[in-house]
Design a protein around this motif. Structure first.
Motif, PDB file in Angstrom:
ATOM      1  N   ILE A  51       0.856  -1.179   0.000  1.00  0.00           N
ATOM      2  CA  ILE A  51       0.000   0.000   0.000  1.00  0.00           C
ATOM      3  C   ILE A  51       0.900   1.240   0.000  1.00  0.00           C
ATOM      4  O   ILE A  51       1.680   1.432   0.937  1.00  0.00           O
ATOM      5  CB  ILE A  51      -0.897   0.029   1.257  1.00  0.00           C
ATOM      6  N   THR A  52       0.778   2.047  -1.037  1.00  0.00           N
ATOM      7  CA  THR A  52       1.515   3.308  -1.072  1.00  0.00           C
ATOM      8  C   THR A  52       0.669   4.389  -0.397  1.00  0.00           C
ATOM      9  O   THR A  52      -0.526   4.188  -0.147  1.00  0.00           O
ATOM     10  CB  THR A  52       1.810   3.737  -2.525  1.00  0.00           C
ATOM     11  N   GLU A  53       1.276   5.523  -0.138  1.00  0.00           N
ATOM     12  CA  GLU A  53       0.517   6.638   0.439  1.00  0.00           C
ATOM     13  C   GLU A  53      -0.579   7.088  -0.532  1.00  0.00           C
ATOM     14  O   GLU A  53      -1.675   7.447  -0.113  1.00  0.00           O
ATOM     15  CB  GLU A  53       1.442   7.789   0.822  1.00  0.00           C
ATOM     16  N   GLU A  54      -0.289   7.043  -1.826  1.00  0.00           N
ATOM     17  CA  GLU A  54      -1.293   7.394  -2.831  1.00  0.00           C
ATOM     18  C   GLU A  54      -2.461   6.398  -2.785  1.00  0.00           C
ATOM     19  O   GLU A  54      -3.623   6.791  -2.870  1.00  0.00           O
ATOM     20  CB  GLU A  54      -0.644   7.402  -4.214  1.00  0.00           C
ATOM     21  N   ASP A  55      -2.141   5.105  -2.661  1.00  0.00           N
ATOM     22  CA  ASP A  55      -3.190   4.084  -2.530  1.00  0.00           C
ATOM     23  C   ASP A  55      -4.028   4.332  -1.282  1.00  0.00           C
ATOM     24  O   ASP A  55      -5.253   4.265  -1.320  1.00  0.00           O
ATOM     25  CB  ASP A  55      -2.591   2.679  -2.437  1.00  0.00           C
ATOM     26  N   ARG A  56      -3.355   4.598  -0.177  1.00  0.00           N
ATOM     27  CA  ARG A  56      -4.060   4.813   1.098  1.00  0.00           C
ATOM     28  C   ARG A  56      -5.032   5.994   0.970  1.00  0.00           C
ATOM     29  O   ARG A  56      -6.176   5.912   1.411  1.00  0.00           O
ATOM     30  CB  ARG A  56      -3.062   5.044   2.233  1.00  0.00           C
ATOM     31  N   ALA A  57      -4.600   7.058   0.323  1.00  0.00           N
ATOM     32  CA  ALA A  57      -5.470   8.226   0.127  1.00  0.00           C
ATOM     33  C   ALA A  57      -6.648   7.873  -0.781  1.00  0.00           C
ATOM     34  O   ALA A  57      -7.787   8.283  -0.517  1.00  0.00           O
ATOM     35  CB  ALA A  57      -4.665   9.385  -0.454  1.00  0.00           C
ATOM     36  N   ALA A  58      -6.385   7.097  -1.840  1.00  0.00           N
ATOM     37  CA  ALA A  58      -7.459   6.693  -2.752  1.00  0.00           C
ATOM     38  C   ALA A  58      -8.469   5.802  -2.036  1.00  0.00           C
ATOM     39  O   ALA A  58      -9.685   5.979  -2.185  1.00  0.00           O
ATOM     40  CB  ALA A  58      -6.878   5.965  -3.965  1.00  0.00           C
ATOM     41  N   ILE A  59      -7.979   4.873  -1.237  1.00  0.00           N
ATOM     42  CA  ILE A  59      -8.863   3.961  -0.501  1.00  0.00           C
ATOM     43  C   ILE A  59      -9.697   4.738   0.512  1.00  0.00           C
ATOM     44  O   ILE A  59     -10.899   4.495   0.656  1.00  0.00           O
ATOM     45  CB  ILE A  59      -8.041   2.835   0.179  1.00  0.00           C
ATOM     46  N   GLN A  60      -9.085   5.691   1.186  1.00  0.00           N
ATOM     47  CA  GLN A  60      -9.835   6.509   2.142  1.00  0.00           C
ATOM     48  C   GLN A  60     -10.927   7.294   1.421  1.00  0.00           C
ATOM     49  O   GLN A  60     -12.058   7.383   1.914  1.00  0.00           O
ATOM     50  CB  GLN A  60      -8.900   7.460   2.887  1.00  0.00           C
ATOM     51  N   ALA A  61     -10.629   7.825   0.251  1.00  0.00           N
ATOM     52  CA  ALA A  61     -11.641   8.551  -0.525  1.00  0.00           C
ATOM     53  C   ALA A  61     -12.752   7.601  -0.988  1.00  0.00           C
ATOM     54  O   ALA A  61     -13.936   7.956  -0.955  1.00  0.00           O
ATOM     55  CB  ALA A  61     -10.989   9.237  -1.727  1.00  0.00           C
ATOM     56  N   GLN A  62     -12.382   6.396  -1.408  1.00  0.00           N
ATOM     57  CA  GLN A  62     -13.369   5.413  -1.848  1.00  0.00           C
ATOM     58  C   GLN A  62     -14.318   5.033  -0.715  1.00  0.00           C
ATOM     59  O   GLN A  62     -15.527   4.925  -0.913  1.00  0.00           O
ATOM     60  CB  GLN A  62     -12.673   4.146  -2.378  1.00  0.00           C
ATOM     61  N   LEU A  63     -13.760   4.793   0.460  1.00  0.00           N
ATOM     62  CA  LEU A  63     -14.550   4.322   1.601  1.00  0.00           C
ATOM     63  C   LEU A  63     -15.237   5.456   2.350  1.00  0.00           C
ATOM     64  O   LEU A  63     -16.209   5.216   3.072  1.00  0.00           O
ATOM     65  CB  LEU A  63     -13.661   3.542   2.576  1.00  0.00           C
ATOM     66  N   GLY A  64     -14.703   6.650   2.230  1.00  0.00           N
ATOM     67  CA  GLY A  64     -15.240   7.767   2.990  1.00  0.00           C
ATOM     68  C   GLY A  64     -14.842   7.721   4.455  1.00  0.00           C
ATOM     69  O   GLY A  64     -15.457   8.361   5.306  1.00  0.00           O
ATOM     70  N   ARG A  65     -13.814   6.958   4.761  1.00  0.00           N
ATOM     71  CA  ARG A  65     -13.301   6.834   6.130  1.00  0.00           C
ATOM     72  C   ARG A  65     -11.891   6.280   6.050  1.00  0.00           C
ATOM     73  O   ARG A  65     -11.456   5.795   5.005  1.00  0.00           O
ATOM     74  CB  ARG A  65     -14.173   5.900   6.973  1.00  0.00           C
ATOM     75  N   SER A  66     -11.193   6.307   7.164  1.00  0.00           N
ATOM     76  CA  SER A  66      -9.847   5.729   7.209  1.00  0.00           C
ATOM     77  C   SER A  66      -9.949   4.214   7.095  1.00  0.00           C
ATOM     78  O   SER A  66     -10.752   3.589   7.805  1.00  0.00           O
ATOM     79  CB  SER A  66      -9.141   6.089   8.518  1.00  0.00           C
ATOM     80  N   PRO A  67      -9.169   3.616   6.219  1.00  0.00           N
ATOM     81  CA  PRO A  67      -9.198   2.158   6.092  1.00  0.00           C
ATOM     82  C   PRO A  67      -8.557   1.491   7.303  1.00  0.00           C
ATOM     83  O   PRO A  67      -7.706   2.068   7.968  1.00  0.00           O
ATOM     84  CB  PRO A  67      -8.389   1.897   4.823  1.00  0.00           C
ATOM     85  N   ARG A  68      -9.000   0.257   7.584  1.00  0.00           N
ATOM     86  CA  ARG A  68      -8.484  -0.482   8.734  1.00  0.00           C
ATOM     87  C   ARG A  68      -7.853  -1.792   8.261  1.00  0.00           C
ATOM     88  O   ARG A  68      -8.344  -2.430   7.351  1.00  0.00           O
ATOM     89  CB  ARG A  68      -9.618  -0.802   9.696  1.00  0.00           C
ATOM     90  N   GLY A  69      -6.808  -2.186   8.911  1.00  0.00           N
ATOM     91  CA  GLY A  69      -6.220  -3.499   8.695  1.00  0.00           C
ATOM     92  C   GLY A  69      -5.624  -3.735   7.319  1.00  0.00           C
ATOM     93  O   GLY A  69      -5.505  -4.882   6.896  1.00  0.00           O
TER      94      GLY A  69
END
Length: 161
Positions: free
Chosen positions: A6-24
């Motif tokens: 998981i890159t920082e760019e991926d983490r930001a994209a996933i957070q935007a997709q989910l509308g919350r901070s991803p877990r695990g």
């Protein structure tokens, strides 16, 4: 199918997709044609030790919406009914369940035979099955494969982000 860090760019994209901070988060397990994460692999336990048996989590907003439409059509009930009538399908679904457990338990055993999405006796969540199919590849999860086949022409196409 991909499986990368998981890159920082991926983490930001996933957070935007989910509308919350991803877990695990452990890895990106599959990507959309536009390159953003579609499926993430998660840890069997969250940071606080809570069991999190959903190994593969569908994150692509567009694909999630399309799968929700399939769920709303009554497809899960139809799929579950077919399990009682089709021994070959039931056997393939049991193998999908066993593969899911083996992958999860290779990371960290939870001490349970519960996998996700209703496996192996019913279809409870198509999102889990689609995520499993995208991460593991075609031929592993029959209901994930079927759902993806029903979405051909709608996904994957274009920029989902």
């Amino acid at each position: 199918m991909t499986d990368g860090p998981i890159t920082e760019e991926d983490r930001a994209a996933i957070q935007a997709q989910l509308g919350r901070s991803p877990r695990g988060l452990r890895a990106v397990a599959a990507r959309c044609p536009s390159g953003h994460p579609a499926v993430v692999r998660t840890s069997p336990r969250l940071e606080d030790g809570t069991p999190f048996p959903t190994l593969y989590y569908l994150t692509c907003s567009r694909l999630c919406s399309l799968v929700s439409t399939l769920e709303g059509s009554g497809l899960m009930r139809e799929m579950t009914d077919r399990l009682a009538e089709d021994e070959e399908l039931a056997a393939a679904y049991l193998l999908a369940h066993q593969a899911y457990l083996a992958e999860r338990d290779a990371i960290e055993p939870l001490g349970t035979e519960v996998s996700a999405g209703g496996m192996p006796t019913r279809v409870k969540c198509l999102h889990v099955h689609v995520a499993h199919s995208l991460a593991a590849g075609k031929g592993v999860n029959p209901f994930g494969d079927e759902a993806l086949e029903r979405l051909v022409g709608q996904w994957p196409s274009g920029d989902c982000a």
